[in-house]
Design an enzyme around this catalytic site. Structure first.
Site, PDB file in Angstrom:
ATOM      1  N   GLY A 297      36.775  44.515  43.703  1.00 48.37           N
ATOM      2  CA  GLY A 297      37.262  43.224  44.197  1.00 48.37           C
ATOM      3  C   GLY A 297      36.901  42.112  43.216  1.00 48.37           C
ATOM      4  O   GLY A 297      36.842  42.318  41.989  1.00 48.37           O
ATOM      5  N   SER A 298      36.618  40.943  43.770  1.00 53.76           N
ATOM      6  CA  SER A 298      36.402  39.764  42.921  1.00 53.76           C
ATOM      7  C   SER A 298      35.149  39.856  42.058  1.00 53.76           C
ATOM      8  O   SER A 298      34.966  39.021  41.169  1.00 53.76           O
ATOM      9  CB  SER A 298      36.322  38.516  43.795  1.00 53.76           C
ATOM     10  N   ALA A 299      34.285  40.832  42.318  1.00 56.97           N
ATOM     11  CA  ALA A 299      33.075  40.949  41.493  1.00 56.97           C
ATOM     12  C   ALA A 299      33.407  41.271  40.045  1.00 56.97           C
ATOM     13  O   ALA A 299      32.558  41.148  39.156  1.00 56.97           O
ATOM     14  CB  ALA A 299      32.156  42.026  42.072  1.00 56.97           C
ATOM     15  N   ILE A 300      34.670  41.649  39.772  1.00 54.50           N
ATOM     16  CA  ILE A 300      35.082  41.956  38.404  1.00 54.50           C
ATOM     17  C   ILE A 300      35.450  40.679  37.627  1.00 54.50           C
ATOM     18  O   ILE A 300      35.497  40.673  36.398  1.00 54.50           O
ATOM     19  CB  ILE A 300      36.297  42.929  38.419  1.00 54.50           C
TER      20      ILE A 300
END
Lengths: 86, 565
Positions: free
Chosen positions: B292-295
């Site tokens: 998810g957005s952690a990338i």
């Protein structure tokens, strides 16, 4: 002269034979002692292992936290992070 | 005449006797020669068979310690109970009583005995404590034997179970560190040839063909106190959010050592009667999920390294959604205009898709791999995952867009933490280890140091008021990190009601000491997003761990609570 030499050899022969027997006996005693010491060492290692397990169990974080909460009425407080004594 | 006749007779008798004695002596000598020359080997073997015994010398399995020398796995004495199957059947009433006392199913025991009557040995119960041995002794059943053995005990029980793993009943490592370092831990048994007396005492050692080599101790980089903090906080959060499972990794930001690695649900390796296969795996290493957005910080870093984005540039993210193929991707609201830091702080998918579109495909793929997101973290534990990532030439027309906000590729918790360590470590990536010690291979510069530092500064917005991960902030330490929320993929379809919530970050910002990645699978209550579920866990863990590590607070003193006593 000849008879004396025979007697001397006979005595020496008997003495060395007794020496061999004696050494064999002592060797066996030492082996038995070594086995006993090894067993004792193994028992002590077992005891030490047992103590390590007990030590780890008594000092486990979960146990300390449980006692702190249940017996000492303590609680973990995240908000009051710092206390200054003024 | 008579006298001469007698003498002759005597001579003949004398000669006969001498000849007879010579023949007897020759026969004996011939037999001796035959036995010593022809039968020597056979007789030697027969003799040894009767008095010589080869006894095993058992090696001790080494203990497993945490970085402060606390025991995590110890070999402790144990006792196994055995009997002759025929005796079990013959004295079945007495055995039924004994079985009841030592918690053995008598009917199962009897069935086993009936199947093994051709043998003279069967275990009744293996690896029990001294209490059971006392019961056996008091039973007065002299047909029951006791063997001294050793068993593995795990004092931390379920807190370390997946990392440490366990041994099987034969003392062989089957999971985790026990498996990874099995050869080193177990050492090698020796053999000694002895002569025993009639009561079984060895009184002479003939030879020791192989001496035993005790197993070595393994000192891990994990810290049992940090592990406990991580485990208890994760457990608490999973219960609060009614999530199905969770995992967490805490790394030493400088050296790449694992300080903590927890999975929940877990299991107690000392009590194996109710083992759940799902709980056995160290999922922080083996299981992958879409980040998810952690990338996003890493896509942003690649863009900055390639020079296609300027921090001061204002991106138009109006109207708050974008169409990618037949899919519509939205932000949580319309932010109109955002700079690069704002894209991260608000976790804007629209902004990230715009930024990713400027990066060369091959360059982005190579960079994400080099940051550690989709390459093996190099840890010693079994089952390490390399992540799932489509090779660049096979990227479809929209792959990069989805990848920019963490879909279409999967990473493990350890890989995620490894990548955040690159940010914390001035762009240097190191292999991850669970071993203590100083001889580490130097890291590799995979990100420009100034880019790593700028990304860290930009991530401050995430944990500030209005950011998606405000819940990750702590009272005393400046922390940075990124939330992530990914829809779960089931049977090839993204679910609208099942999520993976995560937060990964670094603390303290002034001099990063730890990297923490928190992943919560399928939260059902009190929020489902990374900022609601995983960020508060991060905050609590960071607060407690940094205080435990004696790290000085780096927030201004008036900005956090001061109480007077």
């Amino acid at each position: 002269m000849k008879a004396g030499l025979v007697i001397l050899l006979l005595v020496l022969n008997t003495a060395t034979a007794l020496g061999v027997v004696n050494n064999q006996y002592k060797k066996r005693l030492v082996v038995i002692e070594m086995t006993q010491l090894e067993n004792k060492r193994d028992d002590m290692i077992d005891k030490w292992s047992q103590l390590l397990v007990e030590h780890a169990a008594w000092s486990a974080n979960s146990r300390i936290e449980r006692i702190a909460i249940e017996q000492l009425n303590m609680k973990y407080e995240y908000r009051d992070f710092l206390y200054l004594k003024i | 005449m008579m006298a001469i006749g007698n003498i002759k007779q005597q001579n003949i008798r004398h000669i006969v006797i001498v000849l007879f004695l010579m023949l007897a002596a020759f026969s004996v000598s011939a037999r001796v020669a035959y036995v010593h020359i022809e039968k020597s080997e056979f007789l030697k073997q027969e003799g040894e068979r009767h008095y010589k015994r080869n006894i095993p010398i058992y090696a001790y399995r080494g203990n497993i310690l945490d970085r402060n020398g606390h025991e995590l796995a110890v070999s402790a004495p144990a006792i196994s109970i055995w009997a002759d199957p025929d005796d079990v059947l013959e004295h079945s009433e007495a055995f039924e009583v004994l079985a009841g006392q030592i918690d053995v199913d008598f009917f199962a025991l009897k069935r086993r005995a009936e199947k093994t009557t051709n043998r003279s040995f069967m275990y009744i119960k293996r690896q029990v404590g001294p209490r059971v041995a006392d019961i056996v002794a008091q039973s007065g059943l002299d047909v029951v034997g006791v063997i001294k053995e050793r068993k593995r005990v795990y004092p931390e029980a379920d807190i370390f179970s997946q990392v440490i793993g366990m041994t099987d009943i034969d003392y062989q490592g089957v999971e985790g560190v026990e498996l990874a370092f099995n050869e080193y831990l177990q050492g090698a048994n020796g053999i000694r040839s002895v002569i025993r007396d009639r009561i079984g005492r060895s009184f002479e050692v003939i030879e020791t063909p192989r001496d035993k080599v005790d197993g070595g101790e393994v000192s891990l980089s994990l810290d049992r106190n940090i592990q406990y903090i991580a485990y208890s906080e994760l457990k608490r959060a999973l219960s609060y959010h009614e999530a199905s499972s969770g995992m967490m990794v805490v790394l030493d930001a400088k050296a790449g050592r694992v300080l903590s690695m927890v999975n929940y649900p877990s299991y107690n390796p000392n009590e194996r009667s109710s083992l759940d296969e799902f709980a056995l795996r160290n999922r922080t290493v083996t299981d992958v999920f879409e980040p998810g957005s952690a990338i996003k910080p890493f896509v942003m870093a690649a863009a900055m390294e390639q020079g296609v984005i300027d921090e001061r540039e204002i991106l138009d993210v109006n109207p708050g959604y974008i169409s990618i193929g037949d899919k519509k991707v939205s932000d949580s609201s319309n932010y109109n205009k955002l700079n690069a830091a704002g894209v991260l702080a608000k976790s804007s998918n629209v902004g990230m898709v715009q930024i990713a579109s400027r990066i060369d495909d091959e360059y982005l793929a190579e960079k994400l791999r080099s940051y550690g997101l989709f390459s093996p973290p190099g840890i010693e534990l079994p089952g390490e995952s390399s992540g799932l990532f489509v090779s660049q030439p096979d990227w479809g027309p929209h792959y990069k867009s989805f990848l920019s906000f963490g879909y279409g590729a999967a990473t493990s918790a350890l890989q995620l933490a490894n990548a955040y360590m690159v940010l914390a470590n001035n762009g240097v990536r190191r292999d991850i280890t669970v071993l203590d010690g100083d001889n580490r291979v130097p890291g590799m510069q995979v990100m420009q140091p100034e880019v790593a530092n700028r990304i860290l500064r930009m991530l401050q917005g995430v944990v500030q008021a209005g950011g998606t991960g405000a819940g990750a902030a702590t009272m005393a330490y400046q922390v940075v990190g990124k939330t992530g929320t990914a829809k779960k993929l089931k049977a090839g379809i993204y679910q609208d009601d099942a999520y993976i919530a995560l937060f990964s970050g670094v603390a303290p910002l002034s001099d990063p000491q730890i990297v923490v990645a928190v992943i919560v699978d399928d939260p059902r209550k009190n929020g489902v997003y990374g900022g609601q579920v995983a960020a508060p866990v991060f905050s609590r863990v960071v607060s407690r761990v940094l205080r435990y590590l004696d790290v000085a607070p780096d927030k201004a003193i008036d900005s956090f609570a001061v109480n007077t006593l």
